[in-house]
Design a protein around this motif. Sequence first.
Motif, PDB file in Angstrom:
ATOM      1  N   ASN A 342       0.987  -1.240  -0.105  1.00 23.93           N
ATOM      2  CA  ASN A 342       0.125  -0.015  -0.030  1.00 23.93           C
ATOM      3  C   ASN A 342       0.752   1.198  -0.273  1.00 23.93           C
ATOM      4  OD1 ASN A 342      -2.526  -1.303  -0.156  1.00 23.93           O
ATOM      5  ND2 ASN A 342      -2.649  -1.173   2.148  1.00 23.93           N
ATOM      6  N   GLU A 346       0.868   4.325  -2.508  1.00 22.75           N
ATOM      7  CA  GLU A 346       0.465   5.683  -2.120  1.00 22.75           C
ATOM      8  C   GLU A 346       1.777   6.656  -2.550  1.00 22.75           C
ATOM      9  OE1 GLU A 346      -1.861   7.343  -0.959  1.00 22.75           O
ATOM     10  OE2 GLU A 346      -3.324   5.442  -0.359  1.00 22.75           O
ATOM     11  N   ARG A 349       1.487   7.555  -6.114  1.00 22.12           N
ATOM     12  CA  ARG A 349       0.365   8.648  -6.220  1.00 22.12           C
ATOM     13  C   ARG A 349       0.574   9.941  -5.882  1.00 22.12           C
ATOM     14  NH1 ARG A 349      -2.813   5.763  -3.413  1.00 22.12           N
ATOM     15  NH2 ARG A 349      -3.769   4.637  -5.254  1.00 22.12           N
ATOM     16  N   ILE A 357       4.233  13.290   1.383  1.00 24.21           N
ATOM     17  CA  ILE A 357       3.733  12.218   1.949  1.00 24.21           C
ATOM     18  C   ILE A 357       4.908  11.628   2.942  1.00 24.21           C
ATOM     19  CG2 ILE A 357       4.905  10.603  -0.008  1.00 24.21           C
ATOM     20  CD1 ILE A 357       2.433   8.575   0.840  1.00 24.21           C
ATOM     21  N   SER A 397      -7.299   8.402   6.545  1.00 18.96           N
ATOM     22  CA  SER A 397      -6.195   8.297   5.258  1.00 18.96           C
ATOM     23  C   SER A 397      -4.841   7.771   5.763  1.00 18.96           C
ATOM     24  CB  SER A 397      -6.219   9.589   4.606  1.00 18.96           C
ATOM     25  OG  SER A 397      -5.623  10.371   5.402  1.00 18.96           O
ATOM     26  N   LYS A 399      -2.159   5.135   7.432  1.00 17.18           N
ATOM     27  CA  LYS A 399      -2.239   3.615   7.458  1.00 17.18           C
ATOM     28  C   LYS A 399      -0.933   3.230   8.346  1.00 17.18           C
ATOM     29  CE  LYS A 399      -3.119   3.166   2.566  1.00 17.18           C
ATOM     30  NZ  LYS A 399      -4.570   2.787   2.997  1.00 17.18           N
ATOM     31  N   PRO A 413      -0.114  10.301   4.072  1.00 19.51           N
ATOM     32  CA  PRO A 413      -0.269  10.774   2.746  1.00 19.51           C
ATOM     33  C   PRO A 413      -0.652  12.303   2.965  1.00 19.51           C
ATOM     34  CG  PRO A 413      -1.483   8.541   2.844  1.00 19.51           C
ATOM     35  CD  PRO A 413      -1.054   9.031   4.256  1.00 19.51           C
TER      36      PRO A 413
END
Length: 482
Positions: A342, A346, A349, A357, A397, A399, A413
């Motif tokens: 993940n 992220e 992205r 991030i 949002s 993790k 993020p």
Amino acid sequence: MAVNQEALAKFGPLVRTGWIRPLIVALIWLLLWRAASLMEYEPHASIWFPPAGVTFAIFLVLGWSYLPVLIVCCIGSTFWENSLYQAQQSASTLISTGLLFAAIHSCSYWVGATILKRSSERSGYLKVPHLILIFLLVAVLSSILAALGGSAALALTGIISNNEIASLWVPWWIGDLIGVVVVTPIIVTLLGGIYPEEGRWLTQYFKPLITNAPLGQFLLKLATSMVMLTVISLLVAYYPSSHIVFTVFFLGIAQMWIVFTETATRSFLSLALLSTLTALLIAWLGLSEKAMVYQFTIYLLAANTYFGLWVPHILVDNQKLRRLSEQDMLTEVESRGYFIRNAKEEIVRAKRYNQPISLLLFDVDNFKAINDTYGHSVGDKVLTHIARLVDETIRASDKVGRFGGDEFMVLLPGDDEQQALLLAERLRHVVACADFDELDYPVTCSFGIAEVHENDTFSSAFEQADNCLLEAKRAGRNQVNA
């Protein structure tokens, strides 16, 4: 096993009485035999033969102890059939025919039940699809033996001629086969529910997922299936095309509707009622020429029902496997591998949309001392408590995952280094102020932070955060370093 517990408490002692139990089994067998004789579409050949399923279930759950009961039932049915056909056979002929029929009928289904039971015992935990497949195969083989042997026995004692064996054994076989695959689960459910010790080996494999469903909805689905079967049969009877009979296969849709939304017991009950209605419609509408199509349809419905009942179990097993791969078993945060996958997505992205991030690593200060002093169970509780505190503090949002041991990872993020520092300080304060009942002193954590830049990968960001975490620990622990 869907058994009324109040009824068991009330009537259980009576049912377990030595002579009551065999009497109930004999009455069920003979009543179902009489029902089958009403559904004959030619002499000695019924659309389905429920006593075959009763016999198979008896040997499956109760074993050889009920052989005398089955012998009495077979002889009794032979005399009863002689009376129905007004064949005027002598008593000695009927007794010998009944004994031969009992020997062949019982041995055939004992062989099948023994193969099924021993196969499951040898395999330990046998996957249910394999168990279903074995059952369907031994049902075919046992019913063939019963049909060939039974028709030969009738010829041997003069009930039928030798020339009639060739035309009799196939419809006899299909009728017995349907009786086994349709009736066996219902009788096994009843016997296993009343006598759980004998039926325990079966219940370990078949555990229903759906245990509660509105009765009204089931009755609606059942009525829809029965109306569909009736309409199709009327069309077969009055429509000139010979191909219309194959529309009966659409019953599979209605039956699967029940299988996927109702309990296993209701699915088997639906199958039995559809089989009974099929036999009655063939008799009422004179559809004996199409009987074989209907019979194979019922068999396919039964096979689909068995495998269909296993589909939800497969889905649940897949969900459990997925949860194991995605979730840390102890703390219930994301597992290491799932978090890293993940995080990489992220990071890609965030770079694509030019957004900040950050990656945050932290571990529990002096965690080894907690395990050594208070034990690993207390250490596990500490980790679980900290994971819950972090999960409650971060955004939806964000993790959080467990890297291993007492080390955790948090992906943020949309947060640059300064925002990540603020969150890390907040987490450090939340943990330090938390109350751990099993410990005599507060628990603290050390944090390392790395903002992911354009040329960074997850691995490089992790290495930076890990170095910052080491610096925080060297500086005295209970600190945040970026």
